[in-house]
Scaffold this motif. Structure first.
Motif, PDB file in Angstrom:
ATOM      1  N   ARG A   1       0.855  -1.180   0.000  1.00 41.52           N
ATOM      2  CA  ARG A   1       0.000   0.000   0.000  1.00 41.52           C
ATOM      3  C   ARG A   1       0.895   1.235   0.000  1.00 41.52           C
ATOM      4  O   ARG A   1       1.795   1.361   0.821  1.00 41.52           O
TER       5      ARG A   1
ATOM      6  N   SER B   1       1.769   5.355   0.214  1.00 35.55           N
ATOM      7  CA  SER B   1       1.309   6.600   0.818  1.00 35.55           C
ATOM      8  C   SER B   1       0.886   7.537  -0.308  1.00 35.55           C
ATOM      9  O   SER B   1       1.162   7.288  -1.484  1.00 35.55           O
ATOM     10  N   ALA B   2       0.241   8.625   0.031  1.00 34.90           N
ATOM     11  CA  ALA B   2      -0.191   9.594  -0.980  1.00 34.90           C
ATOM     12  C   ALA B   2       1.001  10.125  -1.764  1.00 34.90           C
ATOM     13  O   ALA B   2       0.938  10.272  -2.988  1.00 34.90           O
ATOM     14  N   GLU B   3       2.093  10.383  -1.076  1.00 32.89           N
ATOM     15  CA  GLU B   3       3.298  10.901  -1.744  1.00 32.89           C
ATOM     16  C   GLU B   3       3.896   9.855  -2.678  1.00 32.89           C
ATOM     17  O   GLU B   3       4.306  10.157  -3.797  1.00 32.89           O
ATOM     18  N   GLU B   4       3.942   8.603  -2.207  1.00 29.87           N
ATOM     19  CA  GLU B   4       4.475   7.521  -3.039  1.00 29.87           C
ATOM     20  C   GLU B   4       3.589   7.290  -4.256  1.00 29.87           C
ATOM     21  O   GLU B   4       4.087   7.062  -5.360  1.00 29.87           O
TER      22      GLU B   4
END
Length: 96
Positions: A8, A10-13
């Protein structure tokens, strides 16, 4: 399968991954495991997701009873819709 496809993000990833994919040239994408679509397949393709509409039509009571008794999760209306949809897909393929 790489960790990239299973973990899963992160938003940045996720933003970074989407930017990386968007920057890729078509010729850099490995499609060796994807078969080519034939002209015959394109002729019978159905585009996108269809919307549903409510209709009223006469149907034999025995037909409705059969679907009620033989549909999973007691969702006989969805099963009737699935059967009708498959009939249309088969007819389009046969005509194609």
């Amino acid at each position: 399968m790489s960790d990239r496809s299973t973990k899963r993000l992160s938003a940045e990833e996720l933003d970074a991954e989407l930017a990386r994919l968007e920057a890729m040239r078509d010729e850099d994408i490995d499609t060796s495991d994807i078969p080519e679509i034939t002209d015959a397949q394109w002729k019978t393709a159905i585009r996108g997701r269809d919307r549903t509409i409510e209709v009223t039509l006469p149907v034999y009571a025995t037909t409705i009873e059969w679907f009620k008794n033989n549909s999973e999760n007691a969702d006989f209306k969805s099963e009737i819709n699935r059967v009708l949809r498959q009939y249309v897909i088969d007819a389009v393929r046969k005509a194609g």
